[in-house]
Design a protein around this motif. Structure first.
Motif, PDB file in Angstrom:
ATOM      1  N   LYS A  97      -6.868  -4.084  10.715  1.00  0.00           N
ATOM      2  CA  LYS A  97      -6.954  -5.184   9.755  1.00  0.00           C
ATOM      3  C   LYS A  97      -8.411  -5.282   9.337  1.00  0.00           C
ATOM      4  O   LYS A  97      -9.308  -5.194  10.167  1.00  0.00           O
ATOM      5  CB  LYS A  97      -6.493  -6.489  10.388  1.00  0.00           C
ATOM      6  CG  LYS A  97      -5.009  -6.531  10.649  1.00  0.00           C
ATOM      7  CD  LYS A  97      -4.605  -7.852  11.235  1.00  0.00           C
ATOM      8  CE  LYS A  97      -3.117  -7.823  11.543  1.00  0.00           C
ATOM      9  NZ  LYS A  97      -2.688  -9.003  12.274  1.00  0.00           N
ATOM     10  N   ASN A  98      -8.643  -5.462   8.059  1.00  0.00           N
ATOM     11  CA  ASN A  98      -9.998  -5.543   7.503  1.00  0.00           C
ATOM     12  C   ASN A  98     -10.826  -4.309   7.878  1.00  0.00           C
ATOM     13  O   ASN A  98     -12.026  -4.404   8.135  1.00  0.00           O
ATOM     14  CB  ASN A  98     -10.717  -6.817   7.967  1.00  0.00           C
ATOM     15  CG  ASN A  98      -9.976  -8.067   7.575  1.00  0.00           C
ATOM     16  OD1 ASN A  98      -9.481  -8.175   6.460  1.00  0.00           O
ATOM     17  ND2 ASN A  98      -9.866  -9.007   8.490  1.00  0.00           N
ATOM     18  N   GLY A  99     -10.160  -3.154   7.926  1.00  0.00           N
ATOM     19  CA  GLY A  99     -10.835  -1.924   8.314  1.00  0.00           C
ATOM     20  C   GLY A  99     -11.850  -1.458   7.279  1.00  0.00           C
ATOM     21  O   GLY A  99     -11.599  -1.528   6.078  1.00  0.00           O
ATOM     22  N   LYS A 100     -13.000  -1.027   7.760  1.00  0.00           N
ATOM     23  CA  LYS A 100     -14.043  -0.494   6.892  1.00  0.00           C
ATOM     24  C   LYS A 100     -14.553   0.799   7.501  1.00  0.00           C
ATOM     25  O   LYS A 100     -14.843   0.866   8.695  1.00  0.00           O
ATOM     26  CB  LYS A 100     -15.201  -1.488   6.751  1.00  0.00           C
ATOM     27  CG  LYS A 100     -14.809  -2.756   6.027  1.00  0.00           C
ATOM     28  CD  LYS A 100     -15.970  -3.708   5.919  1.00  0.00           C
ATOM     29  CE  LYS A 100     -15.470  -4.986   5.236  1.00  0.00           C
ATOM     30  NZ  LYS A 100     -16.383  -6.081   5.366  1.00  0.00           N
ATOM     31  N   LEU A 115     -19.254  15.739  10.490  1.00  0.00           N
ATOM     32  CA  LEU A 115     -19.336  14.489   9.733  1.00  0.00           C
ATOM     33  C   LEU A 115     -19.127  13.351  10.719  1.00  0.00           C
ATOM     34  O   LEU A 115     -18.236  13.424  11.576  1.00  0.00           O
ATOM     35  CB  LEU A 115     -18.260  14.430   8.646  1.00  0.00           C
ATOM     36  CG  LEU A 115     -18.402  15.411   7.496  1.00  0.00           C
ATOM     37  CD1 LEU A 115     -17.169  15.341   6.581  1.00  0.00           C
ATOM     38  CD2 LEU A 115     -19.653  15.114   6.690  1.00  0.00           C
ATOM     39  N   ILE A 116     -19.944  12.307  10.598  1.00  0.00           N
ATOM     40  CA  ILE A 116     -19.816  11.161  11.496  1.00  0.00           C
ATOM     41  C   ILE A 116     -19.807   9.886  10.670  1.00  0.00           C
ATOM     42  O   ILE A 116     -20.542   9.757   9.695  1.00  0.00           O
ATOM     43  CB  ILE A 116     -20.945  11.134  12.548  1.00  0.00           C
ATOM     44  CG1 ILE A 116     -20.753   9.983  13.525  1.00  0.00           C
ATOM     45  CG2 ILE A 116     -22.302  11.099  11.902  1.00  0.00           C
ATOM     46  CD1 ILE A 116     -21.667  10.032  14.738  1.00  0.00           C
ATOM     47  N   SER A 117     -18.932   8.964  11.063  1.00  0.00           N
ATOM     48  CA  SER A 117     -18.901   7.673  10.382  1.00  0.00           C
ATOM     49  C   SER A 117     -18.612   6.572  11.388  1.00  0.00           C
ATOM     50  O   SER A 117     -18.111   6.821  12.485  1.00  0.00           O
ATOM     51  CB  SER A 117     -17.861   7.667   9.255  1.00  0.00           C
ATOM     52  OG  SER A 117     -16.580   7.900   9.771  1.00  0.00           O
ATOM     53  N   GLU A 118     -18.938   5.371  10.967  1.00  0.00           N
ATOM     54  CA  GLU A 118     -18.657   4.183  11.754  1.00  0.00           C
ATOM     55  C   GLU A 118     -17.449   3.486  11.132  1.00  0.00           C
ATOM     56  O   GLU A 118     -17.339   3.408   9.908  1.00  0.00           O
ATOM     57  CB  GLU A 118     -19.859   3.245  11.761  1.00  0.00           C
ATOM     58  CG  GLU A 118     -21.077   3.847  12.415  1.00  0.00           C
ATOM     59  CD  GLU A 118     -22.290   2.941  12.353  1.00  0.00           C
ATOM     60  OE1 GLU A 118     -22.417   2.153  11.384  1.00  0.00           O
ATOM     61  OE2 GLU A 118     -23.107   3.015  13.272  1.00  0.00           O
ATOM     62  N   ILE A 119     -16.582   3.010  11.983  1.00  0.00           N
ATOM     63  CA  ILE A 119     -15.377   2.324  11.524  1.00  0.00           C
ATOM     64  C   ILE A 119     -15.313   0.983  12.238  1.00  0.00           C
ATOM     65  O   ILE A 119     -15.505   0.910  13.454  1.00  0.00           O
ATOM     66  CB  ILE A 119     -14.113   3.157  11.823  1.00  0.00           C
ATOM     67  CG1 ILE A 119     -14.199   4.518  11.126  1.00  0.00           C
ATOM     68  CG2 ILE A 119     -12.855   2.401  11.403  1.00  0.00           C
ATOM     69  CD1 ILE A 119     -13.121   5.497  11.522  1.00  0.00           C
ATOM     70  N   THR A 120     -15.073  -0.066  11.474  1.00  0.00           N
ATOM     71  CA  THR A 120     -14.908  -1.390  12.058  1.00  0.00           C
ATOM     72  C   THR A 120     -13.593  -1.972  11.571  1.00  0.00           C
ATOM     73  O   THR A 120     -13.079  -1.593  10.521  1.00  0.00           O
ATOM     74  CB  THR A 120     -16.060  -2.341  11.663  1.00  0.00           C
ATOM     75  OG1 THR A 120     -16.128  -2.418  10.236  1.00  0.00           O
ATOM     76  CG2 THR A 120     -17.391  -1.865  12.229  1.00  0.00           C
TER      77      THR A 120
END
Length: 171
Positions: A97-100, A115-120
């Motif tokens: 929910k409200n994922g970014k 490739l690296i990313s941050e997910i919240t």
């Protein structure tokens, strides 16, 4: 006064205890450094080649590997970017929910493109912070996923980075 000073010094020393890591090898295919405070589990993801957790610290790690040869058998021909896009558009991020998802950063991990990313986002009323890393080798794609509660982001981010950057494919 001396007792108070000793308590403060003890508390400060406890906060700076270095984290120890163990090198874990999986099927003679890859290795990764796992914090000694984590325990192996098989309850997180059925397709994970490696999965560790610490329920008290609410810190989790998993590695999923996929063979490019098997993908081609299903007429899937990914490069690093298209594989990454496929991963972040799957039910993994849809359940948040409200994922970014942050824009992925490019890096080199022991000679492999990544490739690296941050997910919240929020799962079951808990704010979660992930670091998702996708690594490409000539024969495999690897997903290295670490996560914790969002409130632990600052405390665990360097541990996440150490784990991710320790990943090595065994030739």
């Amino acid at each position: 006064m001396r007792i108070l000073l000793l308590i403060i010094i003890s508390a400060l020393c406890a906060c700076t205890t270095p984290i120890k890591y163990s090198d874990v090898k999986v099927n003679n295919q890859f290795s990764i450094h796992v914090p000694d405070f984590m325990q192996p589990t098989n309850e997180i993801h059925q397709k994970a080649a490696l999965q560790y957790q610490n329920l008290e610290k609410e810190f989790y790690l998993l590695v999923i590997n996929e063979s490019k040869e098997q993908m081609k058998a299903y007429d899937l021909d990914y490069d690093l970017d298209s594989y990454y896009k496929n991963i972040v558009s799957t039910p993994f991020t849809e359940q948040l929910k409200n994922g970014k998802v942050s824009m992925p950063g490019r890096m080199d991990i022991h000679g492999k493109k990544a490739l690296i990313s941050e997910i919240t986002g929020n799962i079951n009323n808990a704010d979660i912070y992930y670091k998702l890393t996708v690594i490409e080798s000539p024969e495999h794609f690897y997903q290295v996923v670490t996560w914790t509660k969002a409130e632990n982001k600052e405390k665990m981010s360097l541990v996440m980075d150490s784990v991710i950057q320790s990943f090595k494919e065994i030739n």
